[in-house]
Scaffold this active site. Structure first.
Site, PDB file in Angstrom:
ATOM      1  N   ASP A 283       0.098  -8.191 -69.952  1.00 13.79           N
ATOM      2  CA  ASP A 283      -0.674  -9.429 -70.450  1.00 13.79           C
ATOM      3  C   ASP A 283      -1.375 -10.072 -69.134  1.00 13.79           C
ATOM      4  OD1 ASP A 283       0.713  -9.128 -72.566  1.00 13.79           O
ATOM      5  OD2 ASP A 283       1.832 -11.045 -72.691  1.00 13.79           O
ATOM      6  N   ASP A 284      -2.090 -10.962 -69.361  1.00  9.97           N
ATOM      7  CA  ASP A 284      -2.688 -11.931 -68.606  1.00  9.97           C
ATOM      8  C   ASP A 284      -4.112 -11.304 -67.706  1.00  9.97           C
ATOM      9  OD1 ASP A 284      -0.710 -13.525 -69.350  1.00  9.97           O
ATOM     10  OD2 ASP A 284       0.358 -13.877 -67.748  1.00  9.97           O
ATOM     11  N   HIS A 428       3.212  -7.358 -67.009  1.00 10.21           N
ATOM     12  CA  HIS A 428       1.737  -8.292 -66.554  1.00 10.21           C
ATOM     13  C   HIS A 428       1.047  -7.327 -65.563  1.00 10.21           C
ATOM     14  CE1 HIS A 428       4.348 -11.146 -68.165  1.00 10.21           C
ATOM     15  NE2 HIS A 428       3.505 -11.962 -68.566  1.00 10.21           N
TER      16      HIS A 428
HETATM   17 ZN    ZN Z   1       0.424 -14.401 -70.527  1.00 12.72          ZN
END
Ligand code: ZN
Length: 476
Positions: A283-284, A428
């Site tokens: 993610d991100d 992440h």
């Molecule tokens: Zn996130």
């Protein structure tokens, strides 16, 4: 009457015999003369072989056995004179070079009793109805030296009796040309077995002008071809760099691409119903430093993952999005700016999601396949909107807590403690420690028999539609 008739018949028969003998005699003399004068240097045999599998295309073979050399040429021939002339021009040039070489090495050839040889072969790729890629390869060897190989690639459209030019095949605007070059360089860099032999300057020089590019197309691949000695030391021979068709499809001239029966390799692997599959999610990102590291490690372990990306990040690093897609990973939507969607109204929610999808598509020509709401926070409105946008909400079942611990050991322990077949693992690609933890983590998971697939593959495998909050499949 009867007698005269049979005498006449006898005379007639004698005449015929004499006639045959004379003809034979003349023929023998002629052949003898021919043998001693002509045959020593030339017996050229030409033959045309019509093909059943390639409509409009035939093969012409030329054989020659001379005192100092032999040659065998097999070249395509069509019903169009212009196309034939173009092919012939290349073949004749090769013959010319060869004959000059033979002439130069005459003494050595005679002394060593070595016969020089020229061989021209054609490989035909059918791209579509009466559209063919003809690859001619010439190999010549004269006195003792190493043989040399050269290739030519011609794409013909026999519906129009036309030889296709590079701009008929590829998009040749500056940006596309640069992208294609980058892809070739990337592939070369990935081929470790070639790296020691390739001269980078020569490679760059060969790629400089797109009009000089030589490539061979099939229905599932796009191969750049460099002649022997062109970009690498001679022992490597002809260098071929294959760019996957699902990458090259973006740079094909749409008119051309539409005509082709392209077979874009299906990334979907056959999944076993009792397999130990998990989906890693990042993610991100994309992140300028961490994402490329993560991609490198995933490639090393032949693992596929899903990236839930932020629209704002995508805008800054579109090439990473493209790389993620091209390397067989899945694109996911993590909204535009990582707001808690539960605090927003429907219009803003939609805008957050749609804008990220748009940026991802701009960067990669592909739309994300699922949505992961920031903080895993969603409500009924968000569920409805995601349904309308055809983006299933995907949560996770294993939280690596990488965002909290920032510690490689802890990340490893956390995942290994919780992992289960059908798990969706939250990671992440913005923390360097996550990239640090990845090789060991992937190795540990592999050792336990886990295989890494994308989220949509996992959904299909588990016959599920998405949503969470704690996504667990196949735990019975
Ligand atoms: Zn996130």
């Amino acid at each position: 009457m009867k007698n005269r008739k049979s005498r006449n018949k006898l005379i007639k028969q004698n005449r015929i015999l004499i006639g045959i003998s004379l003809t034979l005699f003349v023929l023998i003399v002629f052949l003898a003369v021919y043998h001693f004068t002509v045959q020593k240097t030339k017996t050229l045999e030409e033959e045309i072989i019509s093909s059943e599998i390639y409509p409009g295309l035939n093969l012409k073979t030329t054989k020659q056995e001379a005192e100092l050399y032999t040659l065998f040429i097999s070249q395509p021939i069509t019903e169009d004179k212009k196309i034939n002339a173009k092919i012939n021009e290349w073949v004749m040039k090769e013959r010319e070079i060869f004959k000059n070489d033979v002439e130069r090495s005459k003494k050595t050839l005679k002394k060593n009793g070595f016969s020089a040889h020229l061989n021209v072969q054609t490989t035909t790729e059918k791209l579509s109805n009466k559209i063919y890629n003809l690859e001619l390869e010439s190999y010549q060897i004269t006195a003792g030296a190493n043989g040399s190989t050269k290739t030519e690639s011609i794409i013909v459209d026999l519906n129009k009796n036309k030889i296709l030019e590079i701009h008929d095949i590829l998009l040749v605007d500056k940006e596309s040309v640069n992208d294609i070059k980058k892809n070739v360089l990337k592939e070369v860099a990935n081929k470790s077995e070639l790296n020691d032999f390739i001269f980078e300057e020569l490679l760059l020089e060969s790629l400089e002008n797109y009009k000089d590019w030589k490539f061979i197309l099939s229905q599932d691949s796009f191969v750049f071809s460099f002649d022997q000695y062109q970009i690498a030391s001679g022992n490597v021979g002809v260098v071929k760099i294959e760019i996957p068709m699902n990458t090259m499809i973006h740079y094909l001239n749409p008119d051309f691409a539409n005509k082709l029966d392209l077979e874009i390799p299906d990334k979907q692997t056959e999944l076993e119903s009792d397999g130990k599959y998990i989906a890693l999610t990042f993610d991100d990102g994309p992140h300028a430093q961490v994402t490329p590291r993560v991609l490198r490690i995933l490639k090393e372990y032949e693992a596929k993952a899903t990236f839930y990306m932020l629209g704002n990040q995508v805008e800054y690093y579109p090439s990473l999005v493209k790389q993620i897609q091209e390397e067989g990973h899945e694109l996911g939507n993590h909204t535009k700016s990582h707001k808690d969607l539960t605090h927003l109204g429907p219009v803003q929610i939609r805008e957050e999601i749609e804008s990220a999808s748009k940026n991802i598509h701009l960067a990669s020509l592909h739309y994300p396949l699922s949505l992961r709401p920031p903080y895993g926070a969603f409500n009924e409105t968000i569920k409805e909107i995601s349904k309308e946008l055809n983006l299933p909400i995907i949560m996770w079942s294993v939280d690596s807590l990488d965002w909290q611990s920032r510690n490689t050991k802890a990340i490893n322990q956390e995942v290994m403690k919780q992992v289960h077949p059908g798990a969706i693992v939250l990671l992440h690609d913005i923390h360097p420690t996550t990239a640090d933890a990845l090789p060991t983590l992937l190795q540990n998971l592999k050792d336990e028999g886990y295989e890494f697939i994308t989220v949509s593959q996992l959904l299909e495998w588990g016959d599920l539609e998405g949503i969470g909050p704690h996504y667990k499949v196949k735990i019975d």
